[in-house]
Scaffold this motif. Structure first.
Motif, short mmCIF file in Angstrom:
data_model
loop_
_atom_site.label_atom_id
_atom_site.label_comp_id
_atom_site.label_asym_id
_atom_site.label_seq_id
_atom_site.Cartn_x
_atom_site.Cartn_y
_atom_site.Cartn_z
N SER A 45 71.13 90.51 -56.09
CA SER A 45 70.41 91.35 -55.12
C SER A 45 70.28 90.66 -53.76
N GLU A 46 70.06 89.33 -53.75
CA GLU A 46 69.97 88.65 -52.46
C GLU A 46 71.31 88.63 -51.72
N SER A 47 72.42 88.54 -52.46
CA SER A 47 73.74 88.60 -51.83
C SER A 47 74.02 90.00 -51.30
N PHE A 48 73.60 91.02 -52.05
CA PHE A 48 73.81 92.41 -51.65
C PHE A 48 73.09 92.71 -50.33
N GLN A 49 71.91 92.15 -50.16
CA GLN A 49 71.14 92.39 -48.93
C GLN A 49 71.80 91.77 -47.71
N ARG A 50 72.60 90.73 -47.89
CA ARG A 50 73.22 90.01 -46.77
C ARG A 50 74.51 90.64 -46.25
N ILE A 51 75.14 91.51 -47.04
CA ILE A 51 76.43 92.05 -46.59
C ILE A 51 76.22 93.19 -45.60
N HIS A 52 77.18 93.34 -44.73
CA HIS A 52 77.20 94.44 -43.77
C HIS A 52 77.55 95.71 -44.54
N PRO A 53 76.95 96.86 -44.19
CA PRO A 53 77.20 98.10 -44.95
C PRO A 53 78.66 98.49 -45.07
N LYS A 54 79.51 98.09 -44.11
CA LYS A 54 80.92 98.49 -44.16
C LYS A 54 81.83 97.41 -44.73
N ASP A 55 81.33 96.21 -44.99
CA ASP A 55 82.15 95.14 -45.56
C ASP A 55 82.49 95.44 -47.01
N GLU A 56 83.77 95.34 -47.36
CA GLU A 56 84.17 95.54 -48.74
C GLU A 56 84.19 94.19 -49.45
N VAL A 57 83.49 94.11 -50.56
CA VAL A 57 83.39 92.89 -51.35
C VAL A 57 83.59 93.23 -52.83
N VAL A 58 83.67 92.20 -53.66
CA VAL A 58 83.67 92.41 -55.10
C VAL A 58 82.21 92.64 -55.49
N MET A 59 81.88 93.85 -55.87
CA MET A 59 80.50 94.20 -56.21
C MET A 59 80.15 93.79 -57.63
N ALA A 60 81.12 93.89 -58.52
CA ALA A 60 80.90 93.55 -59.93
C ALA A 60 82.24 93.32 -60.59
N PHE A 61 82.22 92.68 -61.72
CA PHE A 61 83.44 92.52 -62.51
C PHE A 61 83.06 92.29 -63.96
N THR A 62 83.98 92.64 -64.84
CA THR A 62 83.81 92.42 -66.26
C THR A 62 84.95 91.55 -66.73
N LEU A 63 84.61 90.45 -67.38
CA LEU A 63 85.60 89.56 -67.96
C LEU A 63 85.70 89.87 -69.45
N HIS A 64 86.88 90.25 -69.90
CA HIS A 64 87.11 90.62 -71.29
C HIS A 64 87.66 89.42 -72.06
N ASP A 65 87.46 89.43 -73.38
CA ASP A 65 87.90 88.29 -74.19
C ASP A 65 89.42 88.16 -74.29
N ASP A 66 90.18 89.19 -73.93
CA ASP A 66 91.64 89.11 -73.96
C ASP A 66 92.22 88.68 -72.61
N ALA A 67 91.40 88.06 -71.76
CA ALA A 67 91.78 87.54 -70.44
C ALA A 67 92.09 88.63 -69.42
N THR A 68 91.69 89.86 -69.69
CA THR A 68 91.80 90.91 -68.69
C THR A 68 90.45 91.04 -67.98
N ALA A 69 90.49 91.63 -66.81
CA ALA A 69 89.27 91.80 -66.03
C ALA A 69 89.25 93.19 -65.41
N THR A 70 88.07 93.72 -65.24
CA THR A 70 87.85 94.96 -64.51
C THR A 70 87.01 94.61 -63.30
N VAL A 71 87.53 94.88 -62.11
CA VAL A 71 86.86 94.46 -60.87
C VAL A 71 86.46 95.70 -60.08
N VAL A 72 85.20 95.71 -59.61
CA VAL A 72 84.69 96.80 -58.78
C VAL A 72 84.61 96.32 -57.35
#
Length: 145
Positions: A45-72
């Motif tokens: 939440s503290e990192s979210f407050q620091r970003i500019h509204p138009k800056d695109e960042v990695v908001m979230a990600f899921t690391l799976h046990d088969d070494a795949t990832a889902t990135v938001v």
């Protein structure tokens, strides 16, 4: 030309990741297992407050046990999901005994955005308030859900 740009970008990322290494990250990574990384990680939440509204960042990600990832990827208004892969305790060395570069990161996430573009981000482990966090070394920190 595209190959040259890709190699240059990769070398820059490796240099950046090697510069971000910290004493805290080294100590924490020795006590942490790969299995503890698996799961959902969200922008703090503290990192979210620091970003500019138009800056695109990695908001979230899921690391799976088969070494795949889902990135938001997203900003304060929009988001999109991409598939990728991840590595634990990633280390890379280039060069020889006279000149070389080395890099290490606790978690490395790669997303193939297109045939010619790869998004790579390295995270270091940190312990903050008895909570395990992943950090990009800047103000971006992620907490496990």
């Amino acid at each position: 030309m595209k190959l040259k740009n890709t190699i240059t970008a990769l070398v820059c990322v490796l240099l950046l990741v090697s510069c971000l290494e910290s004493k805290t990250a080294k100590e924490t990574s020795l006590k942490t297992q790969r299995e503890q990384m698996i799961g959902d990680w969200h922008f703090s939440s503290e990192s979210f407050q620091r970003i500019h509204p138009k800056d695109e960042v990695v908001m979230a990600f899921t690391l799976h046990d088969d070494a795949t990832a889902t990135v938001v990827f997203g900003n304060k208004n929009t988001s999109r999901v991409e598939k990728g892969s991840w590595s634990w305790q990633y280390k890379k060395e280039l060069g020889n005994e006279n000149f070389g570069l080395s890099s290490s990161t606790d978690v490395l996430v790669k997303v193939q955005k297109s045939k010619d573009k790869v998004f790579v981000i390295g995270f270091q482990l940190e312990m903050e308030d008895q909570e395990l966090r992943l950090s990009t070394g800047r103000a971006h920190k992620y907490v496990k859900q």
